[in-house]
Structures are given as C-alpha cells and as structure tokens.
Write an enzyme that holds these catalytic residues in place. Structure first.
Site, PDB file in Angstrom:
ATOM      1  CE  LYS A  14     -40.806 -72.464   1.599  1.00  0.00           C
ATOM      2  NZ  LYS A  14     -39.515 -71.769   0.982  1.00  0.00           N
ATOM      3  NE  ARG A  88     -40.083 -77.219  -2.819  1.00  0.00           N
ATOM      4  CZ  ARG A  88     -39.791 -76.865  -1.636  1.00  0.00           C
ATOM      5  NH1 ARG A  88     -40.447 -77.341  -0.595  1.00  0.00           N
ATOM      6  NH2 ARG A  88     -38.554 -76.196  -1.342  1.00  0.00           N
ATOM      7  NE  ARG A 127     -31.886 -72.987   6.416  1.00  0.00           N
ATOM      8  CZ  ARG A 127     -32.580 -73.128   5.398  1.00  0.00           C
ATOM      9  NH1 ARG A 127     -34.044 -72.784   5.570  1.00  0.00           N
ATOM     10  NH2 ARG A 127     -32.446 -73.677   4.224  1.00  0.00           N
ATOM     11  NE  ARG A 161     -32.581 -77.546   4.684  1.00  0.00           N
ATOM     12  CZ  ARG A 161     -33.462 -76.964   4.175  1.00  0.00           C
ATOM     13  NH1 ARG A 161     -34.435 -76.406   5.150  1.00  0.00           N
ATOM     14  NH2 ARG A 161     -33.822 -76.798   2.715  1.00  0.00           N
ATOM     15  NE  ARG A 172     -32.742 -75.582  -1.460  1.00  0.00           N
ATOM     16  CZ  ARG A 172     -32.119 -75.078  -0.113  1.00  0.00           C
ATOM     17  NH1 ARG A 172     -30.955 -75.213   0.017  1.00  0.00           N
ATOM     18  NH2 ARG A 172     -33.029 -74.617   0.809  1.00  0.00           N
TER      19      ARG A 172
HETATM   20  P1  AP5 Z   1     -36.214 -70.114   6.713  1.00  0.00           P
HETATM   21  O1  AP5 Z   1     -37.513 -69.643   7.519  1.00  0.00           O
HETATM   22  O2  AP5 Z   1     -35.473 -71.156   6.999  1.00  0.00           O
HETATM   23  O3  AP5 Z   1     -36.747 -70.164   5.026  1.00  0.00           O
HETATM   24  P2  AP5 Z   1     -37.496 -71.203   4.212  1.00  0.00           P
HETATM   25  O4  AP5 Z   1     -38.187 -70.379   3.358  1.00  0.00           O
HETATM   26  O5  AP5 Z   1     -38.298 -72.153   5.221  1.00  0.00           O
HETATM   27  O6  AP5 Z   1     -36.206 -71.776   3.344  1.00  0.00           O
HETATM   28  P3  AP5 Z   1     -36.155 -73.390   3.084  1.00  0.00           P
HETATM   29  O7  AP5 Z   1     -34.770 -73.290   2.591  1.00  0.00           O
HETATM   30  O8  AP5 Z   1     -36.310 -74.007   4.330  1.00  0.00           O
HETATM   31  O9  AP5 Z   1     -36.817 -73.632   2.003  1.00  0.00           O
HETATM   32  P4  AP5 Z   1     -36.737 -74.591   0.976  1.00  0.00           P
HETATM   33  O10 AP5 Z   1     -38.484 -74.400   0.290  1.00  0.00           O
HETATM   34  O11 AP5 Z   1     -35.734 -74.645   0.248  1.00  0.00           O
HETATM   35  O12 AP5 Z   1     -36.591 -75.892   1.830  1.00  0.00           O
HETATM   36  P5  AP5 Z   1     -37.589 -77.046   2.247  1.00  0.00           P
HETATM   37  O13 AP5 Z   1     -36.918 -77.677   3.372  1.00  0.00           O
HETATM   38  O14 AP5 Z   1     -38.893 -76.917   2.038  1.00  0.00           O
HETATM   39  O15 AP5 Z   1     -35.168 -68.751   6.599  1.00  0.00           O
HETATM   40  C1  AP5 Z   1     -34.060 -68.947   6.053  1.00  0.00           C
HETATM   41  C2  AP5 Z   1     -33.014 -68.094   6.865  1.00  0.00           C
HETATM   42  O16 AP5 Z   1     -33.305 -66.652   6.827  1.00  0.00           O
HETATM   43  C3  AP5 Z   1     -32.957 -68.211   8.351  1.00  0.00           C
HETATM   44  O17 AP5 Z   1     -31.454 -68.426   8.804  1.00  0.00           O
HETATM   45  C4  AP5 Z   1     -33.696 -67.466   9.017  1.00  0.00           C
HETATM   46  O18 AP5 Z   1     -33.403 -67.016  10.481  1.00  0.00           O
HETATM   47  C5  AP5 Z   1     -33.574 -66.201   8.145  1.00  0.00           C
HETATM   48  N1  AP5 Z   1     -34.710 -65.346   7.910  1.00  0.00           N
HETATM   49  C6  AP5 Z   1     -35.942 -65.897   7.618  1.00  0.00           C
HETATM   50  N2  AP5 Z   1     -36.709 -64.655   7.718  1.00  0.00           N
HETATM   51  C7  AP5 Z   1     -36.131 -63.609   7.692  1.00  0.00           C
HETATM   52  C8  AP5 Z   1     -36.340 -62.209   7.690  1.00  0.00           C
HETATM   53  N3  AP5 Z   1     -37.366 -61.646   7.417  1.00  0.00           N
HETATM   54  N4  AP5 Z   1     -35.192 -61.150   7.581  1.00  0.00           N
HETATM   55  C9  AP5 Z   1     -33.901 -61.757   7.856  1.00  0.00           C
HETATM   56  N5  AP5 Z   1     -33.402 -63.109   7.909  1.00  0.00           N
HETATM   57  C10 AP5 Z   1     -34.541 -64.095   8.039  1.00  0.00           C
HETATM   58  O19 AP5 Z   1     -37.120 -78.320   1.238  1.00  0.00           O
HETATM   59  C11 AP5 Z   1     -36.037 -78.908   0.910  1.00  0.00           C
HETATM   60  C12 AP5 Z   1     -35.966 -79.871  -0.048  1.00  0.00           C
HETATM   61  O20 AP5 Z   1     -36.849 -80.870   0.127  1.00  0.00           O
HETATM   62  C13 AP5 Z   1     -36.130 -79.407  -1.546  1.00  0.00           C
HETATM   63  O21 AP5 Z   1     -35.195 -78.679  -2.216  1.00  0.00           O
HETATM   64  C14 AP5 Z   1     -36.810 -80.646  -2.269  1.00  0.00           C
HETATM   65  O22 AP5 Z   1     -35.757 -81.313  -2.553  1.00  0.00           O
HETATM   66  C15 AP5 Z   1     -37.566 -81.598  -0.932  1.00  0.00           C
HETATM   67  N6  AP5 Z   1     -38.916 -81.090  -1.151  1.00  0.00           N
HETATM   68  C16 AP5 Z   1     -39.473 -80.338   0.125  1.00  0.00           C
HETATM   69  N7  AP5 Z   1     -40.930 -80.063  -0.232  1.00  0.00           N
HETATM   70  C17 AP5 Z   1     -41.060 -80.725  -1.485  1.00  0.00           C
HETATM   71  C18 AP5 Z   1     -42.360 -80.793  -2.091  1.00  0.00           C
HETATM   72  N8  AP5 Z   1     -43.550 -80.316  -1.695  1.00  0.00           N
HETATM   73  N9  AP5 Z   1     -42.338 -81.491  -3.382  1.00  0.00           N
HETATM   74  C19 AP5 Z   1     -40.930 -81.882  -3.828  1.00  0.00           C
HETATM   75  N10 AP5 Z   1     -39.951 -81.894  -2.936  1.00  0.00           N
HETATM   76  C20 AP5 Z   1     -40.029 -81.233  -1.976  1.00  0.00           C
END
Ligand code: AP5
Length: 218
Positions: A14, A88, A127, A161, A172
């Site tokens: 994402k 979410r 990552r 992270r 997660r």
């Molecule tokens: P990346 O693009 O970083 O993936 P992502 O989907 O953004 O993953 P996140 O881990 O950031 O998502 P998340 O939803 O767990 O975390 P968030 O910060 O939102 O890609 C991942 C890796 O793969 C990278 O190394 C990239 O280079 C590689 N890659 C990408 N695309 C690729 C491809 N096509 N091919 C090969 N490699 C590829 O949330 C973190 C925490 O915050 C949550 O656990 C929760 O505690 C809290 N939180 C956040 N939002 C909310 C909410 N709305 N409600 C409640 N709690 C929340």
C-alpha cells in the site's frame, strides 16, 4: 480528482503504491500508520500508549485514528486523496463516508491489493525505510543503489520498524482478517471495489492501479 482507498494486509504494498501515486499524480497520501508513528515520536502520553499497541500488532482505537484523519482531511487536494491503511474497521469506513460527504466529495475506488500470506512474511522481514524522506526499500526486491544510502534523498538514516517481526506480524494479520477484511464485502456492496494482483512486480501493480484510476467515471 480521484479519491481512493488502498486496502490490503500488512506488507501488501500500500505504502509503495501510494508514494508512486503522490509522485506521478499529485495526489495526497493519508497514511494512518505514518501519522501514528509521528504521534509516537512526539513523546506524549497518547504517543506512548499508541507505541505499545502498535508494537503488539493490534489496532489503535477508532476514536484516535478517525480524529487523526479528520485533522488532515481539510481543503481540496489537487489530485485527490489516497487513504493508505485507513479505514481498517467498519466504524472507520462509516466515519470516512460521513467526512467525505461533509466535504462534498466522494470515494471513487477501493483498491484491494491481493497477496499470499507467505509472501507477506518475506515482504515485512526484508523491509527498511528512509527516516528522512520515507522511501520504502526491501533487502531483495528493492535494495538501495548504494548500500546504506537512500536513492531519493541521499540520507544514511535507513530504519527497520519495531513491529516488523514475526510475532507482531502474526497479530497484525489476525487483526486484518478479523476486523479489516470485512471491508472488502462492505465496499463490494457499495460498488466501489476493485482488486489488483499485489504479487506482481512493483511497476506491474502500479499499471493495474493506474488502469482503475483512469476509468471513465462519467
Ligand atoms: P509496503 O509498501 O511498505 O507495504 P504496506 O502494505 O504499506 O505495509 P505496512 O506494513 O506499512 O502496512 P500495515 O498496514 O501493516 O502498516 P501501517 O503502517 O498502516 O511494502 C512492504 C515491503 O514489500 C517493502 O519492503 C516494499 O519494498 C516491498 N514491496 C512492495 N510492493 C512490492 C512488490 N509488488 N513486489 C515486491 N516487493 C514489494 O500500520 C501499522 C500499525 O499502525 C498497525 O498495526 C496498527 O497498530 C496501527 N494503525 C495504522 N492504521 C490504523 C487504523 N486505521 N486503525 C487502527 N490502527 C491503525
């Protein structure tokens, strides 16, 4: 102007796709994960509570994240908003609908990024991100050109992270399947849902997302 949600499990890509859209289409990325990490580094009581919840891989309360989005969702964005990691839960989805309606705006597409669970582990454990500009890298699939240096801004502040470990990831994923995946049915029923194959190469996924954004919406 197009407003979209990028929906998918942790590591689906994402953030990677959102950054491409910001660069190529002048869209505004609203990542609740990034906002919460900023709150953590502020050192406030709220920031400390949020850090504990995030390191366990659990979701932060709806009230906090809806408040964060509400603060950022002001005025117009030239190219539209990308909601990355929000909503979410069903209450967050309802809240977003109300906020957009209040602004006289609509949601144009919800892009579900499909990736196998096995691939997610490899994505998350490999990552790292630039602490200065936020560029996202991967040990195998997207390394920096020069080891230890960000390709985009030249910073040496490359970070992993705290929640990118096997235990947090398990939690997660559980949170995703229990609380977030029902949104797929919710947006399907609203007629807003599109799916892309998130297992493809980064540029191939971007091509699929672009095709959705460029659809004639009348
Ligand atoms: P990346 O693009 O970083 O993936 P992502 O989907 O953004 O993953 P996140 O881990 O950031 O998502 P998340 O939803 O767990 O975390 P968030 O910060 O939102 O890609 C991942 C890796 O793969 C990278 O190394 C990239 O280079 C590689 N890659 C990408 N695309 C690729 C491809 N096509 N091919 C090969 N490699 C590829 O949330 C973190 C925490 O915050 C949550 O656990 C929760 O505690 C809290 N939180 C956040 N939002 C909310 C909410 N709305 N409600 C409640 N709690 C929340």
């Amino acid at each position: 102007m197009v407003n979209i949600i990028l929906l998918g499990p942790p590591g689906a890509g994402k953030g990677t796709q959102a950054r491409k859209l910001v660069e190529e289409r002048n869209m505004v990325q609203l990542s609740t994960g990034d906002m919460l990490r900023e709150a953590q580094s502020s050192g406030t009581e709220m920031g400390k509570r949020v850090a504990e919840v995030m390191s366990r891989g659990e979701l932060v309360t709806d009230e906090i994240v809806i408040g964060l989005i509400e603060e950022k969702l002001v005025g117009d964005s030239a190219g539209g908003f990308i909601f990355d990691g929000f909503p979410r839960t069903l209450p967050q989805a309802d809240a977003l609908g109300r906020l957009l309606a209040r602004m006289g705006q609509r949601l144009d597409a919800v892009v579900e990024m499909r990736v196998d669970d096995a691939a997610l582990v490899a994505r998350i454990t490999g990552r790292f991100t630039c602490g200065n500009c936020g560029e996202v890298y991967h040990d195998q699939t997207k390394p920096t050109a020069v080891e230890g240096t960000c390709d985009v801004c030249g910073s040496h502040d490359l970070r992993r992270r705290a929640d990118d470990n096997a235990d947090s990831l398990k939690q997660r994923l559980m949170e995703y399947y229990k609380k977030t995946s029902p949104l797929i049915g919710y947006y399907y029923a609203l007629g807003d849902l599109f799916s892309v194959d998130g297992l493809g190469e980064i540029d191939a996924v971007a091509g699929e997302v672009a095709a959705i954004l460029d659809q004639d919406r009348g």
